[in-house]
Design an enzyme around this catalytic site. Structure first.
Site, PDB file in Angstrom:
ATOM      1  N   SER A   1       0.799  -1.231   0.000  1.00 19.13           N
ATOM      2  CA  SER A   1       0.000   0.000   0.000  1.00 19.13           C
ATOM      3  C   SER A   1       0.832   1.281   0.000  1.00 19.13           C
ATOM      4  CB  SER A   1      -0.962   0.017   1.183  1.00 19.13           C
ATOM      5  OG  SER A   1      -0.253   0.193   2.387  1.00 19.13           O
TER       6      SER A   1
ATOM      7  N   LYS B   1       0.912   4.299   6.861  1.00 16.91           N
ATOM      8  CA  LYS B   1       0.212   5.181   5.918  1.00 16.91           C
ATOM      9  C   LYS B   1       0.780   6.597   6.013  1.00 16.91           C
ATOM     10  CE  LYS B   1      -2.707   1.905   4.905  1.00 16.91           C
ATOM     11  NZ  LYS B   1      -2.534   1.144   3.705  1.00 16.91           N
TER      12      LYS B   1
END
Length: 181
Positions: free
Chosen positions: A48, A90
């Site tokens: 990701s 993230k």
């Protein structure tokens, strides 16, 4: 036969062993405390955050700074909270009070298009109603690999109490060693 040297040798040996044991115990306790509360090593587990981070890379996480400050736009953070069963890595896109919008595959923060040279793919709202205003004590995070990331677009905003720390340094592989941006 009792020699004075024999009596002195044993206590000196025992004393030295006790000193070494105490030093080793203090070092282990200090290392565990630092690992738990100050700096830790983390491994990237998924795709990701490509191209910034790839699976298998090892990072140093600063767990200390966010005790005194809050995340900033662009920080790469480690998330460990009820929003996800997994620990996540993230990037912080929006802070409390920010208004976020996604149009034509691009991200707009407080009306300004974000310059995101690290992004792989286009950014879509994934069903979230846009524009979105970030609430108090929350951050909005996204992976850099926007088309393959389970992030705030799916999980919702991340509460500040779920932010474990900031990824600050890539230590493996050695040819990628350096500070994270």
């Amino acid at each position: 036969m009792n020699h004075p040297e024999a009596r002195q040798a044993r206590p000196r040996w025992v004393k030295e062993l006790m000193e070494w044991t105490m030093s080793l115990t203090i070092a282990i306790v200090a290392a565990l405390l630092i690992q738990t509360y100050v700096y830790a090593q983390s491994e990237v587990q998924n795709i990701s955050m490509q191209n910034t981070l790839v699976a298998g890379q090892r990072l140093i996480e600063d767990k200390w700074s966010y005790r005194f400050t809050t995340p900033k736009h662009g920080d790469i953070i480690i998330i460990n909270g009820p929003e996800s069963e997994l620990r996540l890595i993230k990037r912080v896109i929006a802070l409390p009070g920010d208004e976020l919008d996604m149009r034509d595959g691009l991200v707009y923060l407080n009306g300004q298009k974000l310059d995101e040279p690290y992004v792989k793919g286009l950014t879509f709202a994934e069903g979230m109603k846009m524009p979105y205003k970030v609430s108090h004590e929350q951050v909005f995070v996204m992976g850099d690999n926007r088309e393959n990331s389970q992030d705030s677009r799916v999980l919702g905003p991340i509460h500040l109490s779920s932010v474990e720390g900031k990824a600050v340094l890539r230590i493996w592989p050695l040819n990628k060693f350096g500070a994270l941006q």
